[in-house]
Design a protein around this motif. Structure first.
Motif, PDB file in Angstrom:
ATOM      1  N   UNK A   1       0.884  -1.201   0.017  1.00 25.23           N
ATOM      2  CA  UNK A   1      -0.140  -0.071   0.033  1.00 25.23           C
ATOM      3  C   UNK A   1       0.748   1.347   0.056  1.00 25.23           C
ATOM      4  N   UNK A   2       0.571   2.091  -0.969  1.00 26.11           N
ATOM      5  CA  UNK A   2       1.019   3.562  -0.793  1.00 26.11           C
ATOM      6  C   UNK A   2       0.365   4.377   0.219  1.00 26.11           C
ATOM      7  N   UNK A   3       1.132   4.843   1.069  1.00 20.99           N
ATOM      8  CA  UNK A   3       0.559   5.647   2.349  1.00 20.99           C
ATOM      9  C   UNK A   3      -0.533   6.687   1.702  1.00 20.99           C
ATOM     10  N   UNK A   4      -0.172   7.498   0.708  1.00 21.19           N
ATOM     11  CA  UNK A   4      -0.881   8.659   0.291  1.00 21.19           C
ATOM     12  C   UNK A   4      -2.252   8.122  -0.758  1.00 21.19           C
ATOM     13  N   UNK A   5      -2.100   6.842  -0.835  1.00 25.01           N
ATOM     14  CA  UNK A   5      -3.245   6.279  -1.833  1.00 25.01           C
ATOM     15  C   UNK A   5      -4.381   5.962  -0.994  1.00 25.01           C
ATOM     16  N   UNK A   6      -5.066   7.048  -0.584  1.00 29.15           N
ATOM     17  CA  UNK A   6      -6.196   7.189   0.350  1.00 29.15           C
ATOM     18  C   UNK A   6      -7.295   6.306  -0.034  1.00 29.15           C
ATOM     19  N   UNK A   7      -7.620   6.250  -1.340  1.00 27.55           N
ATOM     20  CA  UNK A   7      -8.648   5.454  -1.772  1.00 27.55           C
ATOM     21  C   UNK A   7      -8.568   4.094  -1.479  1.00 27.55           C
ATOM     22  N   UNK A   8      -7.323   3.576  -1.639  1.00 30.57           N
ATOM     23  CA  UNK A   8      -7.103   2.215  -1.362  1.00 30.57           C
ATOM     24  C   UNK A   8      -6.940   1.916   0.063  1.00 30.57           C
ATOM     25  N   UNK A   9      -6.103   2.640   0.798  1.00 25.32           N
ATOM     26  CA  UNK A   9      -5.970   2.304   2.293  1.00 25.32           C
ATOM     27  C   UNK A   9      -7.422   2.247   2.978  1.00 25.32           C
ATOM     28  N   UNK A  10      -8.268   3.447   2.878  1.00 23.19           N
ATOM     29  CA  UNK A  10      -9.531   3.164   3.353  1.00 23.19           C
ATOM     30  C   UNK A  10     -10.489   2.249   2.864  1.00 23.19           C
ATOM     31  N   UNK A  11     -10.388   1.531   1.801  1.00 24.57           N
ATOM     32  CA  UNK A  11     -10.922   0.172   1.516  1.00 24.57           C
ATOM     33  C   UNK A  11     -10.953  -0.731   2.400  1.00 24.57           C
TER      34      UNK A  11
END
Length: 92
Positions: free
Chosen positions: A34-44
């Motif tokens: 996970x890339x930290x700033x890729x919030x769309x993926x992190x919040x999934x």
């Protein structure tokens, strides 16, 4: 699904976890980057952002909130009259 059923793994070459741009999530025997700033993926992933913040002692949200409150107090704006817009859309 509100429980955490995964582990976070950070890159081994990390001297400061807060300076990493990515981390790994291990769940069901598989590891995903996970890339930290890729919030769309992190919040999934349920509670992943909160777990990341806790494990890295990430303080940006609290720091920004305190700066905002400080500016609002200085400008004497009635904080109860404000509306917060939280957009968690995938269209960023």
């Amino acid at each position: 699904m509100s429980q955490i059923d995964y582990q976070i793994r950070f890159p081994e070459d990390s001297s400061d976890l807060r300076e990493q741009e990515y981390f790994y999530v291990v769940r069901d025997g598989a590891e995903e980057k996970f890339v930290i700033q890729n919030y769309a993926e992190v919040f999934k992933v349920p509670l992943l952002y909160e777990k990341f913040c806790s494990e890295t002692r990430y303080q940006s949200p609290e720091t920004l909130a305190m700066l905002l409150v400080s500016q609002l107090v200085k400008s004497k704006i009635d904080m109860e009259s404000l509306i917060i817009f939280d957009n968690q859309s995938d269209s960023f």
